[in-house]
Design an enzyme around this catalytic site. Structure first.
Site, PDB file in Angstrom:
ATOM      1  N   ASP A 418       8.971  10.241 -66.037  1.00 23.71           N
ATOM      2  CA  ASP A 418       8.939   9.854 -64.634  1.00 23.71           C
ATOM      3  C   ASP A 418       8.883   8.332 -64.559  1.00 23.71           C
ATOM      4  O   ASP A 418       8.612   7.659 -65.557  1.00 23.71           O
ATOM      5  CB  ASP A 418       7.703  10.482 -63.976  1.00 23.71           C
ATOM      6  N   LYS A 419       9.125   7.765 -63.386  1.00 26.80           N
ATOM      7  CA  LYS A 419       9.069   6.308 -63.223  1.00 26.80           C
ATOM      8  C   LYS A 419       7.750   5.873 -62.603  1.00 26.80           C
ATOM      9  O   LYS A 419       6.938   5.211 -63.237  1.00 26.80           O
ATOM     10  CB  LYS A 419      10.235   5.812 -62.358  1.00 26.80           C
ATOM     11  N   THR A 420       7.537   6.262 -61.366  1.00 34.64           N
ATOM     12  CA  THR A 420       6.395   5.766 -60.612  1.00 34.64           C
ATOM     13  C   THR A 420       5.087   6.295 -61.200  1.00 34.64           C
ATOM     14  O   THR A 420       4.886   7.498 -61.314  1.00 34.64           O
ATOM     15  CB  THR A 420       6.505   6.189 -59.137  1.00 34.64           C
ATOM     16  N   PHE A 584      14.703   0.842 -41.782  1.00 35.83           N
ATOM     17  CA  PHE A 584      15.518   0.883 -42.990  1.00 35.83           C
ATOM     18  C   PHE A 584      16.025   2.306 -43.231  1.00 35.83           C
ATOM     19  O   PHE A 584      15.303   3.277 -43.053  1.00 35.83           O
ATOM     20  CB  PHE A 584      14.690   0.439 -44.203  1.00 35.83           C
ATOM     21  N   LYS A 608      16.381  -8.149 -42.715  1.00 34.27           N
ATOM     22  CA  LYS A 608      16.322  -8.281 -44.176  1.00 34.27           C
ATOM     23  C   LYS A 608      16.899  -7.020 -44.797  1.00 34.27           C
ATOM     24  O   LYS A 608      16.883  -5.938 -44.179  1.00 34.27           O
ATOM     25  CB  LYS A 608      14.886  -8.503 -44.643  1.00 34.27           C
ATOM     26  N   THR A 638      15.194  -7.613 -55.066  1.00 32.35           N
ATOM     27  CA  THR A 638      15.551  -8.710 -54.170  1.00 32.35           C
ATOM     28  C   THR A 638      15.771  -8.224 -52.746  1.00 32.35           C
ATOM     29  O   THR A 638      16.222  -7.091 -52.515  1.00 32.35           O
ATOM     30  CB  THR A 638      16.832  -9.411 -54.659  1.00 32.35           C
ATOM     31  N   GLY A 718      12.291  10.382 -58.373  1.00 31.74           N
ATOM     32  CA  GLY A 718      12.664  10.681 -56.991  1.00 31.74           C
ATOM     33  C   GLY A 718      12.944   9.443 -56.184  1.00 31.74           C
ATOM     34  O   GLY A 718      13.239   9.523 -54.995  1.00 31.74           O
ATOM     35  N   ARG A 799      16.603  10.114 -57.256  1.00 28.48           N
ATOM     36  CA  ARG A 799      16.567  11.090 -56.169  1.00 28.48           C
ATOM     37  C   ARG A 799      16.553  12.515 -56.707  1.00 28.48           C
ATOM     38  O   ARG A 799      17.250  13.397 -56.217  1.00 28.48           O
ATOM     39  CB  ARG A 799      17.754  10.878 -55.221  1.00 28.48           C
TER      40      ARG A 799
END
Length: 1087
Positions: A418-420, A584, A608, A638, A718, A799
């Site tokens: 996993d990443k987070t 967003f 932004k 960024t 995700g 995702r």
């Protein structure tokens, strides 16, 4: 969103039946209970016929025959079906047994049909059907299924089943060849150890479940609030969830203490994202004067039937390591050898008399070929490995939750992470502000503070003197002023102000001391000091930006739906009205806000977003693209910030068109987007920001170590594609020299076909693919996609739902046939962890669900390096050596029995009986053999420094049919030497053969252990001396088997010594020559 939840008062129950709408919310409020299934993830769609002419090429030459077309690929992999007796012998019997068992289970545990539910607010007793308890259960057994379940798990292995049959045969007088305890005692000991181990593991799982299920929550009743355990929450209960408290079940968000009805929730247990998401309570319940009024309205929620989605996962199953399966295959080979040897002996007898009885007796005599102590030695070894892992001070907090597969850590090829929370801390830190001509980093932030103080201090002085004429000039006059080059201070001021205004962040203040979260407090009860303020937003990036503006002097102090307030470095409060908000979206990749400065009536449009979206919106510049690339290479996320000043007339015109577009019936979204885009023209570029998602400690060196060890790493997250790609670069999951192929979004077969062909032409590049595109490709080109992805040095899937993560793990197991490991820290990673061959959970910010469901629990990602390189490698090599040595111990005594029977006219008479056989497998040799679990070929520091040593293990060479055959030959040689030597040297009495051969056998086993050891441990020496002492001491009590007068003579000593030297010395010589001529890979490191 909240208006989609229908709440039906009793008086309108008739109308309610026609309005069957449903919604699921993971928030505080009304408990709805567990979820269930959803429709198939694949939907059929028509495809154009031209795809038949476009073969999906898997090599430069392409497919060379018609079978390579995707229409025939599945059929080409289907083997011809076997029929009749051949089908039954080749596995049909197992299929029939499995089918019958499944049918019985289905009869006993029929799943009830899932239906829509009517849930009454606060009245669980009104539910028409009984719902499951709201409890977490990771246990494998209950009181009634424990003993049958454990026995089934043991006797499904051929080794234990075989010894059960052998032990039962001793109740038949014609087949009895020894004492009952020689067979039943070892079998009972094995079963006792196994049952005890399973009972301990099961009790630990019960304690962990009890801890989670006993968490207390406040339940609202007619008589007030009461404390209930999470496991006692029922469908329909009204639950009060406090701040920072985990939501205990699927719930509908009815009410909050915030007057506007908004609440920030975190869905980390569902999708792994730890950012805060804004949810709004059901409007009709939020407007109620008090909490108790929820009972007086007598309302209910009509909810659709439970569905399988990311909110639910279930299932616990037993894991079996690859080493256990390999040893099970070897025991089957030993059984074939056992039968063949018995048939040879009966054949040499000439099939005289009741030959079938003699055949069975030979099967019993040679039964030690298959050692019953194999599994108990391995199980005890695994327990020892688990203890060593948990006691390792270099990886504190590590817990072994599954004690059956530690050696799996030594054979991994794919690591799915996993990443987070696993690779990253999900804590954003502002790192860079670029204005085009000047760039500010972490060491120059004090300059920005100085630039900010000047404009605001001058503004305060001008307002105090009443000469603030610039702010009272008409907008037309200001806009018509000639444009001059702005100073650095003014540009910094405008950039920081834009960052402080363009966001969706809300400052939150805790109530004053003495107030509790359960009361509905007023603003007077709040503490507005800086130390009491926290920020909540839909993205951690947003919070990082606002926290940075606070650190340089411009602080967001309050915000609601219509306004926000900033505090300047001089303490002045600036109020801005929020005229419009453009949130967003993943499609637009930008967000904007229109605000009016209440002190100057100036209207400003701030925006932004990502550079790809903003580059065509801002005015021409020559630095944006280059600097975005530079920051991306540093691993920074960024954002481009821009602004546009609006006159009152321009804004009124926009608002009119915007309102009209929102009321449009046809193509509303397109018309709204077109109106907003009319503002997004020639915007003034203010700055470029760089935010870093902080990695976990030592992630980069750990990933590099795993790559050098030959482990391929896949990141399944995700999160958004841009974020996942950025983290893959910053963590060095993808090296700087490697290209990244971003798989374009595909929605049908044709697009997937073309994109796979484009990907095939890339070489040595990492793959980044979204969950939606992955789903389409797996539907049509599963085999081709997995084959291409397995060739990549790294793969990033963004995702991804939890179901997709588990599906990817299973695909790798099916197509690659290699061992997989999954690591994660959130509830959304549990399905992936349980699907992998080895699951590792990190106990972190996202809770303990992944940690509790995993086989191994660690506290930091960097610990996986030592867990695999040191403990995984050692566990596998030790288990392989231990398993083969235990087999050697059984083979050598069976060889001696065969030689003995052949010399004495193939008689089915046992060579050793009673306690000799029991003592040989336990007291005399068990401790030295088991001490092999302490052996190591290289020191832990060397294993960490040279991860390339890990590569050799993935090929399975430590335990293969080749190494097994070598041990078989050694056993035959030593068994033959021991028996023929004893027969050659014995004098007149048969008892001397037993004494000489058995003593030489014990000494040979002890010397073979010493020959196998690579690094001596003091416990190994103790085990050798202790075992030899036990044997010598027991000689005085074994008058039934030994002649005490003979074994105390010099003749006995030299004969035993001679036989032992002949059986062991050649093996020592061969081992020395092998190390000299063909040294192993680790020998240079140990020299």
């Amino acid at each position: 969103m909240a208006d989609q939840i229908p709440l039906y008062p009793v008086r309108s129950a008739a109308a309610a039946a026609n309005r069957k709408r449903a919604a699921y919310y993971s928030a505080a409020g009304l408990g709805l209970g567990p979820g269930a299934e959803r429709p198939s993830r694949y939907q059929l769609e028509d495809e154009s016929a031209h795809l038949d002419e476009m073969p999906l090429m898997m090599s430069e030459e392409g497919f060379e025959n018609d079978e390579s077309d995707y229409h025939t690929l599945p059929r080409a992999r289907v083997t011809q079906r076997k029929r009749g007796l051949e089908w039954f012998v080749c596995g049909g019997w197992k299929f029939l047994c499995t089918s019958c068992c499944d049918w019985l289970v289905n009869i006993c545990q029929r799943k009830r049909e899932l239906k829509a539910r009517t849930v009454w607010l606060g009245y669980p007793e009104k539910c028409e059907e009984k719902h499951p308890r709201n409890s977490i259960k990771n246990q494998k057994y209950n009181v009634f299924t424990f003993i049958p379940g454990v026995l089934y798990e043991q006797f499904k292995f051929f080794l234990n089943l075989y010894f059960l049959v052998v032990s039962c045969s001793q109740f038949v007088p014609a087949l009895k060849i020894g004492y009952l305890y020689t067979y039943w005692a070892p079998l009972g000991f094995v079963l006792a150890v196994t049952i005890m181990r399973e009972a301990i593991d099961e009790f630990r799982r019960f304690q962990r479940d009890k801890e989670v299920n006993s968490q207390l929550y406040s339940k609202l009743t007619v008589r007030g609030k009461v404390q209930v355990k999470s496991s006692d929450i029922q469908v329909g209960d009204l639950i009060i969830v406090e701040k920072n408290q985990r939501i205990p079940s699927d719930m509908v968000f009815l009410r909050t203490s915030e007057k506007a009805g908004s609440c920030f929730i975190r869905t980390d247990q569902l999708d792994g994202e730890t950012d805060w998401k804004l949810k709004v309570a059901v409007s009709c319940t939020q407007r109620l004067p008090a909490l108790g009024d929820l009972f007086s309205i007598s309302a209910y929620v009509y909810a659709q039937k439970p569905q399988l989605d990311i909110h639910s996962f279930e299932g616990t199953f037993t894991r079996v390591g690859l080493l256990d399966l390999e040893l099970n295959q070897l025991t089957k080979a030993l059984f074939v050898a056992l039968v063949a040897l018995s048939v040879v002996m009966v054949t040499l007898q000439g099939f005289v008399g009741p030959w079938y009885r003699n055949l069975f007796r030979f099967l019993l005599l040679f039964s030690y070929i298959i050692p019953i102590s194999l599994r108990v030695n391995l199980d005890m070894g695994k327990a020892a490995y688990g203890w060593m892992i948990m006691k390792d001070e270099s990886i504190p907090g590590t817990v072994v939750r599954t004690s059956t597969i530690p050696e799996e850590l030594g054979r991994l090829v794919y690591l799915l992470t996993d990443k987070t929370g696993t690779l990253t801390q999900n804590e954003m830190v502002f790192k860079r502000l670029h204005l085009g001509t000047v760039s500010y980093g972490a060491d120059t932030m004090d300059e920005i503070q100085n630039h900010l103080r000047n404009p605001y201090s001058q503004q305060m002085q001008s307002q105090a003197s009443g000469n603030n004429t610039s702010s009272t000039l008409p907008r037309k006059a200001q806009s018509s002023a000639p444009k001059v080059r702005k100073s650095v201070s003014s540009r910094v001021h405008e950039a920081v102000k834009a960052i402080a205004l363009c966001h969706n962040v809300t400052p939150v203040y805790e109530p004053r001391a003495g107030m509790t979260g359960e009361a509905e407090y007023t603003e007077a009860d709040q503490d507005f000091s800086d130390g009491n303020r926290t920020y909540q937003a839909a993205s951690p990036d947003e919070v990082a930006l606002v926290q940075w503006t606070e650190s340089v002097g411009l602080t967001l102090v309050s915000r609601d739906l219509t306004s926000m307030q900033l505090r300047t470095p001089s303490g002045q409060i600036l109020t801005y009205s929020i005229l419009q908000m453009f949130p967003f979206t993943s499609e637009s990749k930008r967000m904007g806000v229109i605000v009016r400065d209440e002190s100057t009536t100036e209207i400003m449009f701030y925006m932004k977003g990502a550079d790809v979206a903003m580059s065509s919106i801002v005015q021409y510049n020559d630095w944006l693209e280059e600097e975005c690339g530079n920051m991306a290479r540093e691993g920074l996320r960024t954002l481009v910030v821009a602004k546009r000043a609006l006159t009152e007339e321009q804004y009124q015109d926009f608002e009119s068109r915007y309102s009209q577009a929102k009321l449009s019936i046809h193509d509303r979204a397109l018309k709204v987007a077109a109106v907003v885009e009319s503002l997004e023209r020639e915007m003034e570029l203010l700055c470029l920001t760089g935010v870093e998602d902080q990695l976990q400690a030592d992630v980069r060196p750990t990933l590099e170590m795993l790559r050098n060890a030959g482990i391929k790493i896949w990141m399944l997250t995700g999160d958004k594609l841009e974020t996942a790609t950025c983290i893959a670069k910053s963590s060095h999951l993808v090296s700087r020299t490697q290209d990244i192929h971003i798989f374009r979004p595909v929605t049908n077969r044709g697009e997937a076909h073309l994109e796979l062909n484009a990907f095939r032409r890339k070489h040595d590049c990492a793959l980044v693919i979204s969950g939606d595109s992955l789903e389409v490709c797996l539907k049509y080109y599963e085999h081709e996609l997995v084959e291409l992805a397995c060739q990549c040095p790294a793969v990033v899937c963004c995702r991804c739902s939890p179901t997709q993560k588990a599906h990817i793990v299973k695909l790798l197991q099916q197509h690659a046939g290699r061992r997989t490991c999954a690591i994660g820290d959130g509830g959304n990673d549990v399905s992936m962890i349980q699907a992998a061959d080895c699951g590792i959970g990190i106990e972190g910010k996202e809770g303990r669900q992944a940690s509790l469901a995993a086989d191994f629990s660690i506290t930091q990602f960097k610990h996986i390096g030592r867990l695999l390189m040191v403990h995984g490698r050692s566990s596998y090599k030790r288990s392989a050596a231990l398993g083969q040595f235990v087999m050697h111990r059984g083979l050598i005594i069976s060889t001696m029995q065969a030689v003995f029977s052949s010399v004495f006219y193939f008689a089915s008479v046992p060579l050793y009986q009673g306690f000799l056989m029991v003592g040989y497998a336990t007291l005399y040799t068990m401790f030295p053999v088991f001490s092999l679990v302490l052996d190591q070929d290289v020191k832990p520091e060397m294993a960490m420094l040279y991860p390339e040593l890990y590569k050799d293990l993935t090929k399975g060479r430590s335990l293969s049919f080749k190494t097994f055959l070598v041990w078989v030959l050694i056993s035959i040689y030593q068994g033959g030497i021991l028996m023929y030597g004893a027969l050659l040297l014995f004098e007149s009495e048969f008892v001397h053969v037993v004494a000489i051969s058995f003593t030489a056998l014990i000494l040979t086993e002890l010397l073979m252990v010493a020959l196998t050891v690579r690094t001596w441990h003091w416990l190994m020496a103790v085990a050798e001396v202790l075992s030899l002492g036990c044997y010598v001491a027991s000689l005085a009590f074994l008058n039934e088997y030994f002649d005490v007068a003979f074994i105390t003579t010099v003749t006995f000593v030299w004969k035993v010594s001679a036989i032992t030297v002949v059986s062991c010395l050649p093996l020592y010589v061969l081992k020395y020559l092998k190390r000299k001529l063909s040294p192993p890979s680790y020998s240079k490191l140990t020299s």
